[in-house]
Design an enzyme around this catalytic site. Structure first.
Site, PDB file in Angstrom:
ATOM      1  NE  ARG A   1      -3.416  -3.373  -1.503  1.00  0.00           N
ATOM      2  CZ  ARG A   1      -3.181  -4.282  -0.798  1.00  0.00           C
ATOM      3  NH1 ARG A   1      -1.987  -4.717  -0.116  1.00  0.00           N
ATOM      4  NH2 ARG A   1      -3.837  -4.436   0.424  1.00  0.00           N
TER       5      ARG A   1
ATOM      6  NE  ARG B   1      -3.533  -2.247   2.563  1.00  0.00           N
ATOM      7  CZ  ARG B   1      -3.780  -2.873   3.475  1.00  0.00           C
ATOM      8  NH1 ARG B   1      -2.865  -3.602   3.633  1.00  0.00           N
ATOM      9  NH2 ARG B   1      -4.899  -4.326   3.332  1.00  0.00           N
TER      10      ARG B   1
ATOM     11  CG  HIS C   1      -5.900  -8.277   2.031  1.00  0.00           C
ATOM     12  ND1 HIS C   1      -7.010  -8.757   0.527  1.00  0.00           N
ATOM     13  CD2 HIS C   1      -6.744  -6.973   1.825  1.00  0.00           C
ATOM     14  CE1 HIS C   1      -6.600  -7.314  -0.677  1.00  0.00           C
ATOM     15  NE2 HIS C   1      -5.995  -6.448   0.216  1.00  0.00           N
TER      16      HIS C   1
ATOM     17  CG  HIS D   1      -5.458   1.338  -3.875  1.00  0.00           C
ATOM     18  ND1 HIS D   1      -4.841   0.650  -2.757  1.00  0.00           N
ATOM     19  CD2 HIS D   1      -5.866   0.385  -4.385  1.00  0.00           C
ATOM     20  CE1 HIS D   1      -5.267   0.025  -2.507  1.00  0.00           C
ATOM     21  NE2 HIS D   1      -6.209  -0.580  -3.079  1.00  0.00           N
TER      22      HIS D   1
ATOM     23  CE1 TYR E   1     -10.890 -26.742   8.778  1.00  0.00           C
ATOM     24  CE2 TYR E   1     -11.523 -24.688   7.963  1.00  0.00           C
ATOM     25  CZ  TYR E   1     -11.901 -25.960   9.077  1.00  0.00           C
ATOM     26  OH  TYR E   1     -13.192 -25.530   9.040  1.00  0.00           O
TER      27      TYR E   1
END
Length: 408
Positions: free
Chosen positions: A327, A207, A350, A324, A359
Site C-alpha cells: 500500500r 488495505r 485517507h 502493508h 480546494y
C-alpha cells in the site's frame, strides 16, 4: 473575658493536635460529608493554610472529591472504551489489546487518583527497555492519556499525569518502496490463489481488511461499447467495508478504517487479466461471494495467507517486506504518476489534511488517468526486465490456483 486567638473556633473546618504533636484537619465537603485532610501537618499554621486553600477551592468550584478517584484504573478504562461513541470494532479491539497487554500490568491495581507523573514516566521507560516498539508504546500512551483526560473531566483527578512531551508521537522508520518487478515477482511466488491480492494491494492501495472483505458485487466491470463483440475493458472497485479479525478469533464485517475509506478505486489495466482470471476460478460463487477466500471457501484470515506470504518473500529475496508495504508502494507510485494530494487521499481512503481537500477535488476520470499511468509504468519496466533476461512475456500461463512457492 474574651476568648484567646489560639482557642477561637474556626469558621471553616477543625484543627486538633494529636498525641504525636502533629496537627490533624477535618472539613465539611460541599456534599456535607465530613472529611479528613489526606495527611497531618507539622504546625498549626500549616494546617490552617491548608484549610484556607481547601475552602477557596470550594468557593470557585474547583474542589475534587478525594474518594471519586478511588475507582480502579482497569475498570475505569474498560468502561471508558465501552462508552466511546462511534468506535469502530477494530479500534475497540486495539484499545482492548493495549489496555490488557501494556497498561493493566502496571496501572491495573492502582486507583485512578493514585497514578502519578513519575509512575507514567517509569512505565514508559520500562516498556521501552522491555523492547516494546515506539509505535506501539505511543498508541498505549495516547490511550492512557485519553482515559485520564476523561477522569479530569469527571472530577476524579485535578490534572492528567500524562505530561511527557512527544510520548504520544509515532516515529516509525520509513518503509521501503518496491519496484514493479519486485511486486510481480512476489505475485508470481505467492501462487495464483493470492496473486491478485498482491497486485491489487500494490496497484490500487487497498488495505488488508478491504481486500479480505471485498465481495464480487463490489467489483464493477466496464464493458466495451461494441455491442457485437463486447469485452471487459476496465474495472472499478467500490470499497464499502472491511473484514475485521478480532483478538478472540472472531471475524466480522465493519466500515472502512476512516470516513474517507468508502471510495471507488479504478483498477489499472495491467492488473485486469489477473482480476478476470481470479473471478473466474478462485473467488467464492454468487454475487455476494468473497473475492478472496480459502480453498474451503471460508473468509480469509491473515494466518491463512501468512505462510504463503513468508515463503514468497524468501523466494524472491525480500524477507523484511510487510504486506502493508504494498500500500505504501502504491501511494508512492501514484504520486510519481502525477496524482495530486486530493487524488491520493481519494485513492487510498485517507481523510487527513482536510483543509487542502476543500480546494482540491478528485474525479473518477482523473483516477482512470492515474491508473493508466501506473499500467504504462508497469509495462515499461516489465519490458526492460524481459529484454534483459530474454524472458518471453506471454502473460497467459496460469499454474494451478492453489500452487505456491512450495508447490502446495
Amino acid at each position: 473575658m474574651a476568648e484567646s486567638k489560639g482557642n477561637r473556633r474556626r469558621r471553616f473546618g477543625r484543627i486538633r493536635q494529636l498525641p504525636s504533636g502533629r496537627f490533624q484537619v477535618r472539613y465539611p465537603g460541599p456534599d456535607g460529608v465530613d472529611r479528613p485532610a489526606p495527611n497531618t501537618f507539622r504546625t498549626k499554621t500549616e494546617a490552617a493554610d491548608w484549610l484556607t486553600k481547601k475552602e477557596a477551592e470550594m468557593l470557585v468550584g474547583d474542589w475534587i472529591d478525594p474518594t471519586a478517584g478511588q475507582v480502579g484504573f482497569t475498570a475505569y478504562a474498560e468502561t471508558w472504551i465501552k462508552e466511546r461513541p462511534g468506535l469502530r470494532p477494530n479500534t475497540v479491539n486495539t484499545y482492548d489489546y493495549l489496555l490488557r497487554r501494556h497498561l493493566a500490568p502496571t496501572f491495573g491495581s492502582k486507583a485512578v487518583s493514585e497514578i502519578t507523573d513519575a509512575q507514567v514516566r517509569r512505565w514508559r521507560k520500562d516498556r521501552l527497555d522491555a523492547g516494546v516498539s515506539e509505535v506501539t508504546l505511543a498508541k498505549a500512551y495516547r490511550l492512557l492519556k485519553a482515559v485520564l483526560n476523561t477522569a479530569v473531566e469527571d472530577g476524579m483527578i485535578r490534572r492528567n499525569p500524562c505530561r511527557l512531551r512527544g510520548a504520544g508521537q509515532e516515529s516509525s522508520a520509513e518503509r521501503p518502496v518496491l519496484k514493479v518487478q519486485e511486486v510481480f515477482a512476489l505475485a508470481d511466488a505467492v501462487g495464483l490463489r493470492y496473486r491478485l491480492l498482491v497486485t491489487l494491494a500494490a496497484f490500487c492501495g487497498l488495505r488488508w481488511g478491504e481486500l479480505a472483505g471485498l465481495r464480487r458485487n463490489r467489483v464493477e466491470l466496464i464493458m466495451s461499447s461494441d455491442a457485437a463483440d463486447a469485452e471487459v475493458v476496465g474495472a472499478v472497485i467500490a470499497v464499502t467495508e472491511q473484514l475485521l479479525e478480532l483478538s478472540n478469533g472472531e471475524i466480522k464485517t465493519g466500515p472502512p478504517k476512516s470516513r474517507a475509506g468508502k471510495r471507488r478505486v479504478v483498477v489499472p489495466s495491467v492488473v485486469l487479466p489477473d482480476l478476470l482470471e481470479h473471478l473466474r476460478w478462485s473467488s467464492n460463487p454468487g454475487s455476494d461471494g468473497y473475492v478472496f477466500a480459502t480453498t474451503a471457501g471460508k473468509p480469509l484470515r491473515r494466518s491463512n495467507f501468512g505462510d504463503k506470504w513468508r515463503a514468497a518473500r524468501a523466494t524472491v529475496g525480500l524477507p523484511s517486506i510487510h504486506f502493508h508495504d504494498l500500500r505504501h508502494t502504491s501511494n508512492n507510485w501514484a504520486a510519481e504518476a502525477g496524482a495530486t494530494l486530493a487524488e491520493l487521499k481519494q485513492r487510498l481512503g485517507h481523510d487527513s489534511d482536510r483543509a487542502a481537500s476543500i480546494y482540491l477535488h478528485s474525479t473518477e476520470e482523473r483516477q482512470h488517468t492515474i491508473a493508466d499511468a501506473l499500467s504504462e509504468r508497469a509495462r515499461r519496466e516489465l519490458r526492460r526486465r524481459d529484454a534483459s533476461t530474454d524472458r518471453p512475456n506471454t502473460g497467459t500461463d496460469r499454474p494451478d490456483p492453489d500452487s505456491g512457492p512450495s508447490g502446495t
